[in-house]
Scaffold this active site. Sequence first.
Site, PDB file in Angstrom:
ATOM      1  N   LYS A 177      -2.949  -7.868  -3.024  1.00 42.78           N
ATOM      2  CA  LYS A 177      -2.542  -6.448  -3.119  1.00 42.78           C
ATOM      3  C   LYS A 177      -3.659  -5.630  -3.757  1.00 42.78           C
ATOM      4  O   LYS A 177      -3.897  -4.478  -3.355  1.00 42.78           O
ATOM      5  CB  LYS A 177      -1.247  -6.333  -3.942  1.00 42.78           C
ATOM      6  CG  LYS A 177      -0.761  -4.899  -4.153  1.00 42.78           C
ATOM      7  CD  LYS A 177      -0.226  -4.274  -2.889  1.00 42.78           C
ATOM      8  CE  LYS A 177       0.069  -2.786  -2.906  1.00 42.78           C
ATOM      9  NZ  LYS A 177       0.542  -2.148  -4.063  1.00 42.78           N
ATOM     10  N   SER A 246      -1.958   8.013   0.205  1.00 45.15           N
ATOM     11  CA  SER A 246      -1.957   6.963  -0.822  1.00 45.15           C
ATOM     12  C   SER A 246      -1.662   7.552  -2.189  1.00 45.15           C
ATOM     13  O   SER A 246      -1.839   8.757  -2.416  1.00 45.15           O
ATOM     14  CB  SER A 246      -3.319   6.257  -0.850  1.00 45.15           C
ATOM     15  OG  SER A 246      -4.277   7.093  -1.467  1.00 45.15           O
TER      16      SER A 246
HETATM   17  O1  PAF Z   1      -0.918   2.980  -3.771  1.00 44.45           O
HETATM   18  C1  PAF Z   1      -0.464   3.148  -2.623  1.00 44.45           C
HETATM   19  O2  PAF Z   1      -0.513   4.228  -2.037  1.00 44.45           O
HETATM   20  C2  PAF Z   1       0.267   1.974  -1.972  1.00 44.45           C
HETATM   21  O3  PAF Z   1       0.135   0.853  -2.817  1.00 44.45           O
HETATM   22  C3  PAF Z   1      -0.183   1.613  -0.565  1.00 44.45           C
HETATM   23  C4  PAF Z   1       0.482   0.311  -0.183  1.00 44.45           C
HETATM   24  C5  PAF Z   1      -1.683   1.508  -0.455  1.00 44.45           C
HETATM   25  C6  PAF Z   1       0.344   2.570   0.480  1.00 44.45           C
HETATM   26  O4  PAF Z   1      -0.185   3.849   0.417  1.00 44.45           O
END
Ligand code: PAF
Length: 292
Positions: A177, A246
């Site tokens: 992640k 994001s």
């Molecule tokens: O931080 C974010 O915006 C999210 O974690 C992700 C999964 C990148 C989606 O925009």
Amino acid sequence: MHIAVVGAGSLGSLLGGLLAPEHDVTLVGRDPHMRQVADEGLSVTGVEAFRIHPAARTDVPDAADLAVVAVKSGDTAAVADQLVDCDLDACLSVQNGMGNEATLADALDCPVLAGTCTYGARLDEPGTVAFTGRGEVVLGARGGGASETADRVGAALADAGVETAVAADMPTRLWAKLAVNAAINAVTALARVENGALADGPGAAVAADAARETARVAREQGVDLTDERAVELTRQVVRDTAANRSSMLQDIESGRPTEIDAINGYVVRAADDPVPVNETLARLVRTWERAD
Ligand code: PAF
């Protein structure tokens, strides 16, 4: 289950809204959003559209079965201090960045689970959250291995229809992640584009380089994450959340501090060898933060 979602911004509000039809949910966040939810309910728009009435407050409740922590990584220590006085059976972090679970576990007596979340959300106005992309919550014991608490919490999320997987390899999942966030967040924030703009072209190339560097640092730490897997996961999240802005882009647009230190900054600090793409992305975002 009584679930307190601590950090009811965009993602926290969406998760709370999705959990509320099945569970007794308390959102903990800031006014005027919390006041609006308490008065009129939470309106969810986008992928699913509905209105729901979770409890909403600005401080943590005295007790809950589960605290889902969704605050920005820079606020984790302050939230851990507040949760010390909350009688909890379990705590789950679904935050971006590394190190949040350790901060929570140092402060709390209950089991603290690690989690990742790729759902896309945007807080449009007080009381209204846009559901911009269906993703997945992956959770498990923070050191890896089986966990009865993780099974119970995973079942509670799945009962509410949240896409959930319980994993025995959370250290690897957290690095994966991190690679996705290192690839997507700073690039979309600096280029001011939705995640879908990284599907191809120059943005996709920068994102893939950042993901590969992060995978290399993960391997330096003994975590089994290949370059190919990190890039593939990034592409998948770009596809699944194409319409999402994001969280870092939303931070920049709102003039808030970003999570750059816990994402690309973390990769730079953890690296044995140079990671020029992550370093450049971190420097550029910090330049914006200083100028703001
Ligand atoms: O931080 C974010 O915006 C999210 O974690 C992700 C999964 C990148 C989606 O925009």
